[in-house]
Write a protein that holds these residues in place. Structure first.
Motif, PDB file in Angstrom:
ATOM      1  N   GLY A  75       8.541   5.639   1.389  1.00 20.76           N
ATOM      2  CA  GLY A  75       8.422   5.917  -0.039  1.00 20.76           C
ATOM      3  C   GLY A  75       9.683   6.422  -0.723  1.00 20.76           C
ATOM      4  O   GLY A  75       9.638   6.799  -1.895  1.00 20.76           O
ATOM      5  N   ARG A  76      10.808   6.424  -0.025  1.00 25.61           N
ATOM      6  CA  ARG A  76      12.057   6.888  -0.645  1.00 25.61           C
ATOM      7  C   ARG A  76      12.714   5.806  -1.488  1.00 25.61           C
ATOM      8  O   ARG A  76      13.504   6.085  -2.376  1.00 25.61           O
ATOM      9  CB  ARG A  76      13.040   7.373   0.426  1.00 25.61           C
ATOM     10  N   ASP A 118       0.814  -1.226   0.000  1.00 24.92           N
ATOM     11  CA  ASP A 118       0.000   0.000   0.000  1.00 24.92           C
ATOM     12  C   ASP A 118       0.849   1.278   0.000  1.00 24.92           C
ATOM     13  O   ASP A 118       0.297   2.375  -0.061  1.00 24.92           O
ATOM     14  CB  ASP A 118      -0.930   0.023   1.223  1.00 24.92           C
ATOM     15  N   ILE A 119       2.159   1.122   0.054  1.00 24.26           N
ATOM     16  CA  ILE A 119       3.037   2.302   0.062  1.00 24.26           C
ATOM     17  C   ILE A 119       3.143   2.855  -1.353  1.00 24.26           C
ATOM     18  O   ILE A 119       3.411   2.115  -2.304  1.00 24.26           O
ATOM     19  CB  ILE A 119       4.447   1.941   0.573  1.00 24.26           C
ATOM     20  N   CYS A 120       2.932   4.133  -1.475  1.00 25.98           N
ATOM     21  CA  CYS A 120       3.074   4.790  -2.774  1.00 25.98           C
ATOM     22  C   CYS A 120       4.455   5.457  -2.828  1.00 25.98           C
ATOM     23  O   CYS A 120       4.699   6.425  -2.103  1.00 25.98           O
ATOM     24  CB  CYS A 120       1.974   5.831  -2.959  1.00 25.98           C
ATOM     25  N   PRO A 121       5.367   4.920  -3.642  1.00 24.59           N
ATOM     26  CA  PRO A 121       6.714   5.510  -3.701  1.00 24.59           C
ATOM     27  C   PRO A 121       6.667   6.959  -4.175  1.00 24.59           C
ATOM     28  O   PRO A 121       5.831   7.336  -4.996  1.00 24.59           O
ATOM     29  CB  PRO A 121       7.448   4.625  -4.709  1.00 24.59           C
ATOM     30  N   LYS A 122       7.581   7.759  -3.661  1.00 26.61           N
ATOM     31  CA  LYS A 122       7.690   9.148  -4.102  1.00 26.61           C
ATOM     32  C   LYS A 122       8.186   9.182  -5.536  1.00 26.61           C
ATOM     33  O   LYS A 122       8.755   8.206  -6.037  1.00 26.61           O
ATOM     34  CB  LYS A 122       8.647   9.908  -3.174  1.00 26.61           C
ATOM     35  N   ALA A 123       7.981  10.309  -6.192  1.00 28.49           N
ATOM     36  CA  ALA A 123       8.359  10.434  -7.602  1.00 28.49           C
ATOM     37  C   ALA A 123       9.847  10.198  -7.815  1.00 28.49           C
ATOM     38  O   ALA A 123      10.262   9.676  -8.856  1.00 28.49           O
ATOM     39  CB  ALA A 123       7.961  11.817  -8.119  1.00 28.49           C
TER      40      ALA A 123
END
Length: 198
Positions: free
Chosen positions: A170-171, A94-99
């Motif tokens: 998300g890093r 469910d973690i959304c990685p950062k751009a």
């Protein structure tokens, strides 16, 4: 957590100190602790099999039997590492990685695999510092090596903790590749394939 479970598995092996013994896993199946305990036990038994097979007086037939056990152990180890990575993939699904998130050079489970081996190196090097059938020079060298291994343990444990935190925040993101070992596959190993087709 992994380091604690590995330590428990090492103590469990030492109580019997037998590559053929049955070792009870104290953790419930389908838990990460169960898999970590089993992982270190596989590594520990294989460690001792590797010692046994290096006996210059070993019977060649016995050596072949042990080599086959080591091959199976390596496959079991790989399968278990991939299972542990599946745990982390699910945990962080469910973690959304950062751009600007990046991938690590290895997955969490392969780093934990290295930690399991390192814990065994530390344990066995510590035992070597206390042997009475070696010279003081050898024991002194072992103490120096042990100091380096303990430093590696701190570095690797810290790096694993950092990696997991980076994934959680998300890093970093996980991407897992199956090992796809060809020599165990009768359809891909040329020697096994030739025998199959005869």
């Amino acid at each position: 957590m992994a380091g604690r479970v590995f330590a428990e598995a090492i103590v469990a092996y030492d109580k019997k100190d037998d590559v053929d013994a049955v070792y009870e896993n104290p953790y419930p199946e389908n838990t990460i602790e169960h898999d970590l305990f089993r992982k270190n036990l596989i590594d520990n038994i294989q460690w001792h099999l590797e010692d046994i097979i290096r006996d210059p007086d070993i019977d060649p037939k016995e050596a072949l039997v042990i080599k086959r056990r080591i091959d199976k152990s390596n496959q079991d180890r790989t399968d278990l590492v991939e299972r542990i990575d599946s745990y982390f993939l699910t945990k962080y699904s469910d973690i959304c990685p950062k751009a600007d998130a990046t991938i690590n050079t290895e997955s969490p489970a392969w780093a934990i695999d290295r930690l399991s081996i390192l814990k065994l190196k530390i344990h066995n090097m510590n035992l070597a510092t206390k042997r009475t059938d070696t010279s003081e020079e050898t024991r002194s060298q072992c103490r120096q090596k042990l100091a380096v291994l303990l430093e590696q343990d701190m570095d690797l444990s810290g790096a694993i903790d950092t990696l997991l935190k980076d994934i959680e925040e998300g890093r970093k993101y996980m991407k897992v590749y199956k090992q796809m070992k060809m020599y165990n596959d009768p359809n891909l190993n040329p020697v096994l394939l030739d025998k199959k087709n005869k």
